[in-house]
Motif scaffolding. Structure first.
Motif, mmCIF file in Angstrom:
data_model
loop_
_atom_site.group_PDB
_atom_site.id
_atom_site.type_symbol
_atom_site.label_atom_id
_atom_site.label_comp_id
_atom_site.label_asym_id
_atom_site.label_seq_id
_atom_site.Cartn_x
_atom_site.Cartn_y
_atom_site.Cartn_z
ATOM 1 N N PHE A 130 18.763 35.389 32.860
ATOM 2 C CA PHE A 130 19.154 35.175 34.254
ATOM 3 C C PHE A 130 19.958 36.357 34.760
ATOM 4 C CE2 PHE A 130 22.155 32.778 31.480
ATOM 5 C CZ PHE A 130 23.308 33.519 31.698
ATOM 6 N N TYR A 131 20.041 36.460 36.073
ATOM 7 C CA TYR A 131 20.921 37.434 36.716
ATOM 8 C C TYR A 131 22.264 36.740 36.928
ATOM 9 C CZ TYR A 131 22.823 40.726 40.099
ATOM 10 O OH TYR A 131 23.623 41.644 40.733
ATOM 11 N N LEU A 132 23.323 37.391 36.471
ATOM 12 C CA LEU A 132 24.648 36.764 36.487
ATOM 13 C C LEU A 132 25.475 37.221 37.682
ATOM 14 C CD1 LEU A 132 26.742 35.068 34.754
ATOM 15 C CD2 LEU A 132 27.554 37.297 33.969
ATOM 16 N N VAL A 133 25.968 36.260 38.425
ATOM 17 C CA VAL A 133 26.924 36.555 39.506
ATOM 18 C C VAL A 133 28.244 35.890 39.101
ATOM 19 C CG1 VAL A 133 27.470 36.212 41.949
ATOM 20 C CG2 VAL A 133 25.112 36.634 41.256
ATOM 21 N N PRO A 134 29.346 36.641 39.059
ATOM 22 C CA PRO A 134 30.604 36.040 38.594
ATOM 23 C C PRO A 134 31.130 34.964 39.548
ATOM 24 C CG PRO A 134 30.969 38.282 39.359
ATOM 25 C CD PRO A 134 29.489 38.063 39.370
ATOM 26 N N GLU A 135 32.122 34.215 39.103
ATOM 27 C CA GLU A 135 32.754 33.196 39.924
ATOM 28 C C GLU A 135 33.215 33.807 41.252
ATOM 29 O OE1 GLU A 135 36.540 31.774 38.451
ATOM 30 O OE2 GLU A 135 36.045 29.757 39.131
ATOM 31 N N GLY A 136 32.967 33.088 42.329
ATOM 32 C CA GLY A 136 33.380 33.610 43.635
ATOM 33 C C GLY A 136 32.492 34.744 44.122
ATOM 34 N N GLY A 137 31.541 35.174 43.274
ATOM 35 C CA GLY A 137 30.574 36.186 43.715
ATOM 36 C C GLY A 137 31.104 37.602 43.760
ATOM 37 N N SER A 138 32.318 37.837 43.203
ATOM 38 C CA SER A 138 32.920 39.156 43.377
ATOM 39 C C SER A 138 32.558 40.114 42.257
ATOM 40 C CB SER A 138 34.441 39.025 43.469
ATOM 41 O OG SER A 138 34.774 38.479 44.726
ATOM 42 N N ASN A 139 31.791 41.126 42.627
ATOM 43 C CA ASN A 139 31.474 42.230 41.725
ATOM 44 C C ASN A 139 31.261 43.479 42.596
ATOM 45 O OD1 ASN A 139 29.027 41.723 42.935
ATOM 46 N ND2 ASN A 139 28.010 40.982 41.103
ATOM 47 N N ALA A 163 41.497 36.245 54.701
ATOM 48 C CA ALA A 163 41.907 35.315 53.657
ATOM 49 C C ALA A 163 41.368 35.837 52.333
ATOM 50 C CB ALA A 163 41.346 33.926 53.930
ATOM 51 N N CYS A 164 42.074 35.550 51.237
ATOM 52 C CA CYS A 164 41.640 36.020 49.914
ATOM 53 C C CYS A 164 41.532 34.873 48.920
ATOM 54 C CB CYS A 164 42.655 36.981 49.313
ATOM 55 S SG CYS A 164 42.887 38.493 50.205
ATOM 56 N N GLY A 165 40.429 34.871 48.192
ATOM 57 C CA GLY A 165 40.302 34.011 47.018
ATOM 58 C C GLY A 165 40.326 34.920 45.806
ATOM 59 N N THR A 166 39.164 35.502 45.495
ATOM 60 C CA THR A 166 39.080 36.462 44.388
ATOM 61 C C THR A 166 39.436 37.884 44.819
ATOM 62 O OG1 THR A 166 36.771 36.927 44.883
ATOM 63 C CG2 THR A 166 37.211 35.138 43.338
ATOM 64 N N GLY A 167 39.469 38.146 46.104
ATOM 65 C CA GLY A 167 39.803 39.482 46.591
ATOM 66 C C GLY A 167 38.601 40.396 46.800
ATOM 67 N N GLY A 168 37.396 39.886 46.532
ATOM 68 C CA GLY A 168 36.199 40.719 46.684
ATOM 69 C C GLY A 168 35.980 41.170 48.126
ATOM 70 N N THR A 169 36.210 40.263 49.054
ATOM 71 C CA THR A 169 36.039 40.603 50.467
ATOM 72 C C THR A 169 37.040 41.671 50.891
ATOM 73 O OG1 THR A 169 35.296 38.356 50.869
ATOM 74 C CG2 THR A 169 35.987 39.633 52.796
ATOM 75 N N LEU A 170 38.292 41.479 50.495
ATOM 76 C CA LEU A 170 39.321 42.458 50.834
ATOM 77 C C LEU A 170 38.981 43.829 50.239
ATOM 78 C CD1 LEU A 170 43.064 42.116 51.142
ATOM 79 C CD2 LEU A 170 42.213 43.832 49.565
ATOM 80 N N ALA A 171 38.507 43.835 48.997
ATOM 81 C CA ALA A 171 38.143 45.111 48.370
ATOM 82 C C ALA A 171 37.081 45.822 49.206
ATOM 83 C CB ALA A 171 37.644 44.874 46.943
ATOM 84 N N GLY A 172 36.122 45.068 49.720
ATOM 85 C CA GLY A 172 35.076 45.665 50.547
ATOM 86 C C GLY A 172 35.628 46.238 51.843
ATOM 87 N N LEU A 173 36.563 45.540 52.445
ATOM 88 C CA LEU A 173 37.179 46.051 53.684
ATOM 89 C C LEU A 173 37.902 47.360 53.390
ATOM 90 C CD1 LEU A 173 38.713 42.749 55.159
ATOM 91 C CD2 LEU A 173 36.504 43.789 55.714
ATOM 92 N N VAL A 174 38.638 47.373 52.270
ATOM 93 C CA VAL A 174 39.406 48.568 51.902
ATOM 94 C C VAL A 174 38.464 49.738 51.608
ATOM 95 C CG1 VAL A 174 40.936 49.535 50.119
ATOM 96 C CG2 VAL A 174 41.378 47.257 51.051
ATOM 97 N N GLN A 201 40.572 46.654 40.183
ATOM 98 C CA GLN A 201 39.461 46.682 39.240
ATOM 99 C C GLN A 201 38.108 46.597 39.967
ATOM 100 O OE1 GLN A 201 40.232 43.794 36.252
ATOM 101 N NE2 GLN A 201 39.043 44.881 34.698
ATOM 102 N N LEU A 202 38.044 45.726 40.963
ATOM 103 C CA LEU A 202 36.810 45.608 41.759
ATOM 104 C C LEU A 202 36.496 46.928 42.450
ATOM 105 C CD1 LEU A 202 37.273 42.083 43.360
ATOM 106 C CD2 LEU A 202 35.274 42.831 42.040
ATOM 107 N N LEU A 203 37.522 47.569 42.995
ATOM 108 C CA LEU A 203 37.311 48.850 43.680
ATOM 109 C C LEU A 203 36.872 49.918 42.681
ATOM 110 C CD1 LEU A 203 40.236 48.727 46.234
ATOM 111 C CD2 LEU A 203 37.828 49.068 46.819
ATOM 112 N N ASN A 204 37.526 49.957 41.523
ATOM 113 C CA ASN A 204 37.125 50.932 40.492
ATOM 114 C C ASN A 204 35.667 50.751 40.092
ATOM 115 O OD1 ASN A 204 39.449 52.428 40.248
ATOM 116 N ND2 ASN A 204 40.376 50.993 38.797
#
Ligand SMILES: *Cc1c(COP(=O)(O)O)cnc(C)c1O
Length: 290
Positions: A130-139, A163-174, A201-204
């Protein structure tokens, strides 16, 4: 859609506030989830995976959106759900099943280890490849998708809030932030300070995956950790009465898990003179309404 707000608080503190309504993007794959899933589904197809597996709690917007996207894209989805099965299914999980998602329940102890090779191997033995997407979809691919949000906005602004859960959205904005602008994140989990690490870590990962040279991003965002109201999915009367005031006045629906807390926090900061007069703020409405 960009919506400019006007009310007594904004007048008094001389703040221009715009709401970017990505909650209106799609009735089921709403808000930030659309951007987070976009490149993940493309990648799953590129890898010719027929199944996509992801993780979430029983009320997860991510599970809901992934199930809907899987149905639209013709990819089988498996949702690994934290905890035991409760029947009848709640509306989130019932919707996921109606979209064709296969639910797989995982006890909380194992769920905590869901990133470990052992747990992933067991899942592969059960479901095949399968293709794996992490919890909250943040990668990294979610960050790439969310990096497309701000370039869509023509309005100039000083600060953008989410708003932030895992921070993936914020990382994308940044990752795609015009110079001299700042992102303010409102974590809905208690003790959201750990998010700084996760976001870096997401940004890196994003910069490494797409071979983009690393910018110094730490200065570009701040987390405001005072508005979780006791933790994820916890609510208090003052939050609910704020939401009612806001929605009646501006005709913008909010929910108390994410967007309600962000707007509450944003208005509270405005009233505490956090922003200098004549600031222009762009608030991202990440969705979550259904
Ligand atoms: C999932 C979700 C978030 C959190 O997004 P992250 O990328 O995990 O920080 C924020 N708002 C809404 C409405 C959501 O559904």
């Amino acid at each position: 859609m960009l919506q400019k707000l006007q009310d007594d608080v904004l007048d008094q503190y001389k703040i221009s506030l715009y709401v970017y309504r990505i909650d209106l993007i799609h009735p089921q794959v709403s808000g930030n989830k659309w951007y987070k899933l976009k490149y993940n589904f493309l990648e799953a197809k590129k890898q010719r995976q027929r199944k996509l597996l992801t993780f979430g709690g029983a009320y997860s917007n991510h599970i809901y959106a992934t199930a809907a996207a899987g149905k639209m894209q013709g990819i089988e989805t498996i949702g690994v759900i934290r905890g035991e099965e409760h029947l009848p299914l709640n509306p989130t999980l019932q919707f996921a099943v109606d979209c064709g998602m296969h639910l797989h329940y995982m006890d909380r102890t194992t769920y905590r280890e869901k990133k470990s090779p052992e747990v992933l191997k067991t899942l592969e033995q059960t479901f095949g490849s399968f293709y794996l997407v992490p919890e909250g979809g943040s990668n990294a691919l979610a960050v790439k998708g969310c990096a497309e949000i701000l370039p869509e906005v023509e309005q100039k602004f000083d600060v953008v809030t989410t708003a932030c859960g895992t921070g993936g959205t914020l990382a994308g904005l940044v990752a795609h932030l015009p110079d001299s602008q700042q992102v303010l994140g409102f974590p809905t989990l208690k003790g959201g300070g750990f998010l700084y690490n996760d976001i870096e870590q997401l940004l890196n990962n994003y910069y490494a995956t797409y071979s983009i040279s690393r910018e110094n991003t730490q200065e570009r965002y701040r987390l405001v950790t005072d508005y979780h109201f006791g933790g994820y999915a916890k609510k208090k009367p003052e939050l609910l009465s704020f939401m009612e005031w806001f929605t009646n006045l501006h005709q913008i629906p909010l929910e108390w898990i994410y967007t309600g807390k962000m707007f509450y926090g944003l208005y509270d900061l405005i009233k505490k003179n956090y922003f200098s007069p004549h600031s222009t703020i762009l608030a991202l409405h990440t969705g979550g309404i259904r």
